[in-house]
Enzyme design. Structure first.
Site, PDB file in Angstrom:
ATOM      1  N   ASP A   1      34.317 -78.210 -73.782  1.00 21.13           N
ATOM      2  CA  ASP A   1      34.599 -78.940 -75.024  1.00 21.13           C
ATOM      3  C   ASP A   1      33.492 -78.707 -76.042  1.00 21.13           C
ATOM      4  O   ASP A   1      32.365 -79.165 -75.861  1.00 21.13           O
ATOM      5  CB  ASP A   1      34.694 -80.442 -74.733  1.00 21.13           C
ATOM      6  CG  ASP A   1      35.059 -81.224 -75.986  1.00 21.13           C
ATOM      7  OD1 ASP A   1      36.255 -81.365 -76.267  1.00 21.13           O
ATOM      8  OD2 ASP A   1      34.134 -81.664 -76.708  1.00 21.13           O
TER       9      ASP A   1
ATOM     10  N   TYR B   1      28.984 -78.764 -83.481  1.00 24.48           N
ATOM     11  CA  TYR B   1      27.940 -78.604 -82.461  1.00 24.48           C
ATOM     12  C   TYR B   1      27.127 -77.323 -82.663  1.00 24.48           C
ATOM     13  O   TYR B   1      26.096 -77.133 -82.020  1.00 24.48           O
ATOM     14  CB  TYR B   1      28.524 -78.621 -81.041  1.00 24.48           C
ATOM     15  CG  TYR B   1      29.383 -79.814 -80.694  1.00 24.48           C
ATOM     16  CD1 TYR B   1      29.421 -80.938 -81.516  1.00 24.48           C
ATOM     17  CD2 TYR B   1      30.164 -79.828 -79.544  1.00 24.48           C
ATOM     18  CE1 TYR B   1      30.225 -82.025 -81.205  1.00 24.48           C
ATOM     19  CE2 TYR B   1      30.963 -80.915 -79.223  1.00 24.48           C
ATOM     20  CZ  TYR B   1      31.000 -82.004 -80.073  1.00 24.48           C
ATOM     21  OH  TYR B   1      31.800 -83.076 -79.762  1.00 24.48           O
TER      22      TYR B   1
ATOM     23  N   LYS C   1      36.981 -78.305 -82.667  1.00 21.36           N
ATOM     24  CA  LYS C   1      37.424 -79.380 -83.570  1.00 21.36           C
ATOM     25  C   LYS C   1      37.094 -79.024 -85.013  1.00 21.36           C
ATOM     26  O   LYS C   1      36.038 -78.427 -85.263  1.00 21.36           O
ATOM     27  CB  LYS C   1      36.713 -80.708 -83.210  1.00 21.36           C
ATOM     28  CG  LYS C   1      36.715 -81.003 -81.716  1.00 21.36           C
ATOM     29  CD  LYS C   1      36.001 -82.269 -81.335  1.00 21.36           C
ATOM     30  CE  LYS C   1      35.831 -82.370 -79.833  1.00 21.36           C
ATOM     31  NZ  LYS C   1      34.555 -81.869 -79.293  1.00 21.36           N
TER      32      LYS C   1
ATOM     33  N   HIS D   1      38.460 -83.815 -85.832  1.00 22.76           N
ATOM     34  CA  HIS D   1      37.290 -84.440 -85.206  1.00 22.76           C
ATOM     35  C   HIS D   1      37.221 -85.953 -85.476  1.00 22.76           C
ATOM     36  O   HIS D   1      36.945 -86.736 -84.575  1.00 22.76           O
ATOM     37  CB  HIS D   1      36.011 -83.732 -85.690  1.00 22.76           C
ATOM     38  CG  HIS D   1      34.880 -83.812 -84.726  1.00 22.76           C
ATOM     39  ND1 HIS D   1      33.968 -82.787 -84.543  1.00 22.76           N
ATOM     40  CD2 HIS D   1      34.491 -84.788 -83.878  1.00 22.76           C
ATOM     41  CE1 HIS D   1      33.083 -83.160 -83.620  1.00 22.76           C
ATOM     42  NE2 HIS D   1      33.382 -84.354 -83.213  1.00 22.76           N
TER      43      HIS D   1
HETATM   44  P1  NDP Z   1      27.730 -88.086 -71.943  1.00 16.40           P
HETATM   45  O1  NDP Z   1      28.189 -89.469 -71.672  1.00 16.40           O
HETATM   46  O2  NDP Z   1      28.438 -86.942 -71.337  1.00 16.40           O
HETATM   47  O3  NDP Z   1      26.200 -88.049 -71.547  1.00 16.40           O
HETATM   48  C1  NDP Z   1      25.390 -86.928 -71.755  1.00 16.40           C
HETATM   49  C2  NDP Z   1      23.951 -87.353 -71.494  1.00 16.40           C
HETATM   50  O4  NDP Z   1      23.828 -87.800 -70.152  1.00 16.40           O
HETATM   51  C3  NDP Z   1      22.964 -86.242 -71.681  1.00 16.40           C
HETATM   52  O5  NDP Z   1      21.802 -86.806 -72.207  1.00 16.40           O
HETATM   53  C4  NDP Z   1      22.726 -85.751 -70.243  1.00 16.40           C
HETATM   54  O6  NDP Z   1      21.407 -85.232 -70.158  1.00 16.40           O
HETATM   55  C5  NDP Z   1      22.870 -87.013 -69.444  1.00 16.40           C
HETATM   56  N1  NDP Z   1      23.440 -86.796 -68.097  1.00 16.40           N
HETATM   57  C6  NDP Z   1      24.301 -85.848 -67.684  1.00 16.40           C
HETATM   58  N2  NDP Z   1      24.600 -85.992 -66.389  1.00 16.40           N
HETATM   59  C7  NDP Z   1      23.909 -87.074 -65.951  1.00 16.40           C
HETATM   60  C8  NDP Z   1      23.805 -87.722 -64.704  1.00 16.40           C
HETATM   61  N3  NDP Z   1      24.466 -87.277 -63.633  1.00 16.40           N
HETATM   62  N4  NDP Z   1      23.000 -88.812 -64.613  1.00 16.40           N
HETATM   63  C9  NDP Z   1      22.325 -89.267 -65.688  1.00 16.40           C
HETATM   64  N5  NDP Z   1      22.379 -88.685 -66.920  1.00 16.40           N
HETATM   65  C10 NDP Z   1      23.176 -87.596 -67.044  1.00 16.40           C
HETATM   66  O7  NDP Z   1      27.674 -87.966 -73.543  1.00 16.40           O
HETATM   67  P2  NDP Z   1      28.182 -86.972 -74.656  1.00 16.40           P
HETATM   68  O8  NDP Z   1      28.037 -87.724 -75.916  1.00 16.40           O
HETATM   69  O9  NDP Z   1      27.547 -85.657 -74.563  1.00 16.40           O
HETATM   70  O10 NDP Z   1      29.753 -86.845 -74.369  1.00 16.40           O
HETATM   71  C11 NDP Z   1      30.337 -85.817 -73.592  1.00 16.40           C
HETATM   72  C12 NDP Z   1      31.025 -84.793 -74.452  1.00 16.40           C
HETATM   73  O11 NDP Z   1      32.047 -85.391 -75.240  1.00 16.40           O
HETATM   74  C13 NDP Z   1      30.128 -84.144 -75.520  1.00 16.40           C
HETATM   75  O12 NDP Z   1      29.208 -83.233 -74.980  1.00 16.40           O
HETATM   76  C14 NDP Z   1      31.143 -83.566 -76.455  1.00 16.40           C
HETATM   77  O13 NDP Z   1      31.677 -82.378 -75.932  1.00 16.40           O
HETATM   78  C15 NDP Z   1      32.178 -84.688 -76.482  1.00 16.40           C
HETATM   79  N6  NDP Z   1      31.954 -85.632 -77.600  1.00 16.40           N
HETATM   80  C16 NDP Z   1      32.935 -85.737 -78.552  1.00 16.40           C
HETATM   81  C17 NDP Z   1      32.788 -86.595 -79.623  1.00 16.40           C
HETATM   82  C18 NDP Z   1      33.878 -86.679 -80.624  1.00 16.40           C
HETATM   83  O14 NDP Z   1      33.654 -87.305 -81.686  1.00 16.40           O
HETATM   84  N7  NDP Z   1      35.029 -86.116 -80.389  1.00 16.40           N
HETATM   85  C19 NDP Z   1      31.586 -87.412 -79.802  1.00 16.40           C
HETATM   86  C20 NDP Z   1      30.608 -87.255 -78.746  1.00 16.40           C
HETATM   87  C21 NDP Z   1      30.817 -86.415 -77.691  1.00 16.40           C
HETATM   88  P3  NDP Z   1      21.090 -83.713 -69.633  1.00 16.40           P
HETATM   89  O15 NDP Z   1      21.852 -82.775 -70.495  1.00 16.40           O
HETATM   90  O16 NDP Z   1      19.610 -83.632 -69.803  1.00 16.40           O
HETATM   91  O17 NDP Z   1      21.533 -83.702 -68.198  1.00 16.40           O
END
Ligand code: NDP
Length: 277
Positions: A50, A55, A80, A113
């Site tokens: 995604d 991004y 998006k 988006h």
């Molecule tokens: P997430 O809820 O997926 O969390 C990501 C964060 O959690 C990062 O800081 C990551 O750090 C950390 N993390 C990952 N795995 C673990 C774990 N097992 N234990 C503890 N911490 C963990 O948040 P996102 O906001 O990134 O949401 C996921 C995806 O959704 C986005 O990447 C994007 O593709 C999409 N999105 C879409 C939006 C929209 O408006 N349509 C808005 C926001 C997100 P690290 O990388 O250091 O592991």
């Protein structure tokens, strides 16, 4: 939704298969980092990535897929259209830019988006054009509340296939899930891990102990058992792998219901009715 393994799919309302588990790449830097994350995820069996124009890492996502051993047709890629590009002709142009950066000749899913007032209908018409031209296999929206969906449904020739919204134990919005289900619009979670804060939730920590899993694994499994597609983000190989190890256990229905009761209507992201970007 039948949950089988990491490549298992939901069937969208146009019969396209969408893997219910994927990798998000929001805030994953373009270049080496996104290439490594996507390649490693593909090695672990992920078949859904995604991204978004916002991004600024579409090029790396495309490079990782083309350099991997997994054929393009076996990976489901979402992008998006960003807010400033909304409108009919500007959306068509933004799509070409995204596709060019990805290095693809089609996209699997293209989403609006955010709902931008007075632009929703024109932007949707552009997505319908792209869909009819076969440039994209499925089209949908993101951050749409019921009234935004109604605006699209009032003019749609083609119904949205997906609504991707903030979703985690503190923001469930069961009424929106039910509305999407009743319109055959697949619900998809963003920030399923509360952007890394999932370990702070006491009940989730307790369940992690009970099932001998991590808090992230508990909540990602809960997503799937609720019929919600989920796309956790990580750049760390050990987390990319462990987040995907959710197919060897099942939450009891009482535990699913207990997580459901954590709803607080608490957002970590913007309220779609009150955005200024
Ligand atoms: P997430 O809820 O997926 O969390 C990501 C964060 O959690 C990062 O800081 C990551 O750090 C950390 N993390 C990952 N795995 C673990 C774990 N097992 N234990 C503890 N911490 C963990 O948040 P996102 O906001 O990134 O949401 C996921 C995806 O959704 C986005 O990447 C994007 O593709 C999409 N999105 C879409 C939006 C929209 O408006 N349509 C808005 C926001 C997100 P690290 O990388 O250091 O592991």
């Amino acid at each position: 939704m039948e949950i089988t393994d990491i490549s298992g799919c939901v069937l969208l309302n146009n019969n396209v298969k969408m893997p219910y588990f994927g990798l998000g790449v929001f805030l994953t830097p373009e270049g080496k980092e996104v290439i490594n994350a996507v390649k490693y995820a593909l090695d672990c069996g992920y078949r859904h990535i995604d991204t978004a124009a916002l991004y600024n890492n579409e090029k790396g996502v495309g490079t990782a897929i083309s350099e991997s051993n997994v054929p393009r047709k076996d990976v489901f890629v979402t992008s998006k259209v960003w807010n400033s590009d909304q409108g009919y002709s500007s959306t068509l142009k933004a799509f070409e830019t995204s596709l060019h950066k990805l290095g693809f000749d089609y996209l699997d899913l293209y989403l609006i988006h955010w709902p931008i007032k007075n632009k929703i209908k024109d932007t949707w018409k552009a997505l319908e054009t792209l869909y009819k031209q076969g440039r994209v296999k499925a089209i949908g929206v993101s951050n749409f509340m019921k009234h935004h969906l109604d605006e699209i449904l009032s003019i749609a020739e083609i119904k949205p296939m997906v609504n991707q919204v903030e979703f985690h134990p503190y923001l469930i919005q069961q009424d929106l899930i039910d509305y999407c289900n009743s319109n055959q619009i697949q619900y998809e979670a963003w920030s399923p891990l509360i952007r890394g804060r999932i370990d702070e939730v006491e009940l989730i920590r307790k369940l992690a102990k009970k099932y001998q899993k991590s808090p992230a694994q508990i909540v990602l499994r809960w997503d799937l058992q609720k019929g919600v597609v989920t796309i956790p983000k990580s750049v760390k190989p050990e987390r990319i792998l462990s987040n995907s190890q959710i197919f060897d256990f099942k939450l009891e229905s009482e535990d699913v219901k207990m997580i459901d009761r954590l709803e607080r209507k608490e957002r970590i992201g913007p309220d779609p009715d009150d955005i200024d970007f």
